[in-house]
Write a protein that holds these residues in place. Structure first.
Motif, mmCIF file in Angstrom:
data_model
loop_
_atom_site.group_PDB
_atom_site.id
_atom_site.type_symbol
_atom_site.label_atom_id
_atom_site.label_comp_id
_atom_site.label_asym_id
_atom_site.label_seq_id
_atom_site.Cartn_x
_atom_site.Cartn_y
_atom_site.Cartn_z
ATOM 1 N N UNK A 33 0.793 -1.090 -0.013
ATOM 2 C CA UNK A 33 0.034 0.046 -0.268
ATOM 3 C C UNK A 33 0.860 1.300 0.064
ATOM 4 N N UNK A 91 4.323 7.230 2.486
ATOM 5 C CA UNK A 91 4.395 5.939 3.452
ATOM 6 C C UNK A 91 3.982 4.858 2.594
ATOM 7 N N UNK A 101 -5.702 -6.732 5.866
ATOM 8 C CA UNK A 101 -5.110 -5.377 5.378
ATOM 9 C C UNK A 101 -5.057 -4.486 6.794
ATOM 10 N N UNK A 106 4.156 -0.383 8.268
ATOM 11 C CA UNK A 106 4.598 0.585 7.709
ATOM 12 C C UNK A 106 6.048 0.622 7.635
ATOM 13 N N UNK A 107 6.628 1.626 6.665
ATOM 14 C CA UNK A 107 7.859 1.824 6.631
ATOM 15 C C UNK A 107 8.049 3.329 7.214
ATOM 16 N N UNK A 108 9.409 3.671 7.405
ATOM 17 C CA UNK A 108 9.490 5.014 8.084
ATOM 18 C C UNK A 108 9.144 6.460 6.861
ATOM 19 N N UNK B 32 -14.017 -2.486 11.016
ATOM 20 C CA UNK B 32 -12.635 -2.806 11.678
ATOM 21 C C UNK B 32 -12.053 -1.516 12.062
ATOM 22 N N UNK B 36 -3.305 3.299 15.536
ATOM 23 C CA UNK B 36 -1.811 3.301 15.026
ATOM 24 C C UNK B 36 -1.247 4.443 16.163
ATOM 25 N N UNK B 43 7.344 5.468 10.753
ATOM 26 C CA UNK B 43 5.802 5.126 10.225
ATOM 27 C C UNK B 43 5.145 4.592 11.326
ATOM 28 N N UNK B 44 3.772 4.657 11.101
ATOM 29 C CA UNK B 44 2.915 4.331 12.079
ATOM 30 C C UNK B 44 2.986 2.835 12.343
ATOM 31 N N UNK B 46 0.675 -0.518 14.264
ATOM 32 C CA UNK B 46 -0.367 -0.930 14.810
ATOM 33 C C UNK B 46 -0.443 -1.164 16.316
ATOM 34 N N UNK B 51 -13.398 -5.052 16.516
ATOM 35 C CA UNK B 51 -14.542 -5.263 15.636
ATOM 36 C C UNK B 51 -15.956 -5.029 16.297
ATOM 37 N N UNK B 89 -3.119 7.724 15.809
ATOM 38 C CA UNK B 89 -4.514 7.740 14.517
ATOM 39 C C UNK B 89 -5.577 6.668 14.593
ATOM 40 N N UNK B 98 -11.475 -4.061 2.577
ATOM 41 C CA UNK B 98 -10.552 -4.215 3.984
ATOM 42 C C UNK B 98 -9.155 -3.572 3.917
ATOM 43 N N UNK B 99 -8.698 -3.330 2.677
ATOM 44 C CA UNK B 99 -7.347 -3.055 2.497
ATOM 45 C C UNK B 99 -7.441 -1.413 2.728
ATOM 46 N N UNK B 100 -8.609 -0.743 2.366
ATOM 47 C CA UNK B 100 -8.415 0.798 2.412
ATOM 48 C C UNK B 100 -8.705 1.227 3.658
ATOM 49 N N UNK B 101 -7.882 1.462 4.543
ATOM 50 C CA UNK B 101 -7.925 2.160 5.892
ATOM 51 C C UNK B 101 -8.261 3.679 5.637
ATOM 52 N N UNK B 103 -8.239 6.909 7.709
ATOM 53 C CA UNK B 103 -7.592 7.486 9.064
ATOM 54 C C UNK B 103 -8.366 8.749 9.177
ATOM 55 N N UNK B 104 -8.244 8.854 10.606
ATOM 56 C CA UNK B 104 -8.521 10.246 11.459
ATOM 57 C C UNK B 104 -7.154 11.156 11.094
#
Lengths: 115, 113
Positions: A33, A91, A101, A106-108, B32, B36, B43-44, B46, B51, B89, B98-101, B103-104
């Protein structure tokens, strides 16, 4: 084990130039992603890959943005004719499969500055 | 259209306090809800996820509370520590995508010693 890596970590470019951002996902992760994170904003979904195909490109902001993935591994996000509004942190994340998913690693990120 | 609204934008608490970060979503198809944690230059990562079939989930000092009827969920950090200082976040996704998160915008938490 190695996590998601991205290169370069920082990129400064002049307006109008093309840039390529690279992502190396965790080995064995089939889903990949790309997100964009503008200053003070949440993450904005750009595109996702399942294997080497991109079922959803709906988040790409314009036709100046494109991405590819080869060998179910490395992915490259290309921005052509960069604009100042493209300045952000880009990112990359990967997961075992798109059905999981939520377990995105995540990468940096690559901080892109367009002057 | 912002589908996940997060508040507050920033939060300062003393060590040992219980910061609470809230999120509200609009899309009833979301099923879901992860949180983060992001440290500067990283990077963020988890932290915890829930759920809608449960109203609360705890993992260590982190708790998610979920209110399906109000379409809200929140993160509580018990006995907060300076090392918890980060940006948090919330996110949401639906089973069909499901892949498309989504985010706030994030909450910058500072825990003072």
């Amino acid at each position: 084990g190695a996590g998601v890596s991205q290169s370069p970590s920082n990129k400064v470019t002049e307006k109008g130039k093309d840039v390529e951002l690279r992502c190396d996902p965790i080995s064995g992760h089939t889903a990949l992603y790309w997100y964009r994170q503008r200053l003070g904003q949440g993450l904005e979904f750009l595109i996702y890959f399942q294997g080497n195909s991109a079922p959803d490109k709906s988040g790409l902001p314009s036709d100046r943005f494109s991405a590819e993935r080869t060998g179910e591994s490395v992915s490259t996000l290309t921005i052509q004719r960069t604009q100042q509004e493209d300045s952000a942190v880009y990112l990359c994340a990967s997961s075992w499969e798109s059905l999981r998913a939520y377990e995105q690693y995540f990468g940096p990120g690559t901080r892109l500055t367009v002057t | 259209q912002q589908q996940v609204k997060q508040s507050p934008q920033s939060l300062i608490v003393q060590k040992g306090g219980i910061p609470i970060i809230n999120c509200a979503y609009e899309n009833t198809a979301f099923d879901y809800f992860p949180w983060y944690q992001q440290f500067p230059g990283k990077g963020p990562a988890l932290l915890i996820a829930i759920r809608p079939d449960v109203s609360e989930k705890k993992e260590g000092r982190f708790t998610i509370s979920f209110n399906k009827s109000a379409k809200q969920f929140s993160l509580h950090i018990m006995d907060s520590q300076p090392g918890d200082s980060a940006t948090y976040f919330c996110a949401s996704s639906s089973g069909g995508s499901n892949y498309k998160l989504t985010f706030g915008k994030g909450t910058l938490l500072t825990v003072n010693p």
